[in-house]
Design an enzyme around this catalytic site. Structure first.
Site, mmCIF file in Angstrom:
data_model
loop_
_atom_site.group_PDB
_atom_site.id
_atom_site.type_symbol
_atom_site.label_atom_id
_atom_site.label_comp_id
_atom_site.label_asym_id
_atom_site.label_seq_id
_atom_site.Cartn_x
_atom_site.Cartn_y
_atom_site.Cartn_z
ATOM 1 N N GLY A 184 -70.636 -60.005 -33.858
ATOM 2 C CA GLY A 184 -69.774 -59.552 -32.777
ATOM 3 C C GLY A 184 -68.429 -59.039 -33.266
ATOM 4 C CB SER A 185 -66.831 -57.137 -34.789
ATOM 5 O OG SER A 185 -68.100 -56.659 -35.156
#
Length: 217
Positions: A184-185
């Site tokens: 996630g990012s």
């Protein structure tokens, strides 16, 4: 299905934990161990899914700016980019959930002229300040159209490891891999003000395939 080279350590740890916890559940819970093993199996499979490397036919591009990651366009706005551009630019931000492919790709073709890693915070990746306050990397490419395009990997609340393989002087090819972010990012792309933006907020992108903007030749 191919697995990314960054998967080795994580999958090794996940495999050991799955075996140990599964064995303990069977030993102590007998038939009820399935209540533990089945959720563990789902999580274990999701780890493999996260590190998948899809087969994609990457085309050659000159003016096109290609989506650098799989995800959702969450921001398109004029901003001050003070690290490399030192002036105004159009920022296009793409948020990746843990279920997206997390390979990071060059958005443009040209020559890498700048790279830098910045330690920082771990605000949620969709927070506007994450672009300047979170752990991040910044890369700039001088394109075939003589523009400077900056792009930034940003760690999020869950993502705690950013990897980028490029060096100054490398040849960048739009759609080809230059890095990876775990779990996630966000990716920000900073474009010249006269760039034609062809994506919109809410669009779902496929890294290496979808055109998000077009540079003036």
């Amino acid at each position: 299905m191919k697995l990314h080279r960054e998967s080795k350590g994580t999958i090794t740890v996940a495999t050991i934990l799955f075996i140990v916890l599964g064995a303990l559940a069977i030993y102590f819970l007998k038939i009820w161990s399935l209540l533990i093993i089945m959720p563990l199996l789902v999580i274990y499979c999701l780890v493999f899914w996260f590190f998948r490397v899809p087969n994609r036919s990457i085309l050659d591009h000159k003016e096109n700016v290609i989506a650098p990651v799989d995800g959702k366009v969450v921001m398109i706005k004029e901003v001050e980019e003070n690290e490399f551009v030192k002036g105004k630019a159009i920022q296009v931000s793409i948020f990746m959930s843990p279920l997206n492919v997390h390979i990071c790709r060059y958005p443009v073709t040209g020559k890498v002229v700048y790279k830098k890693y910045h330690p920082g915070k771990y605000l949620v990746a969709w927070h506007e300040k994450s672009s300047t306050e979170n752990e991040r990397t910044t890369v700039a490419v001088e394109t075939l159209t003589n523009h400077k395009v900056v792009f930034r990997q940003i760690a999020g609340y869950v993502a705690r490891r950013i990897v980028f393989y490029c060096n100054e002087g490398d040849q960048a090819k739009a759609g080809h891999e230059f890095g990876f972010i775990k779990f996630g990012s966000r990716m920000d792309v900073f474009l010249p003000l006269d760039t034609e933006i062809v994506c919109k907020i809410g669009d779902i992108t496929k890294g290496g395939l979808d055109v998000i903007a077009k540079l003036k030749d």
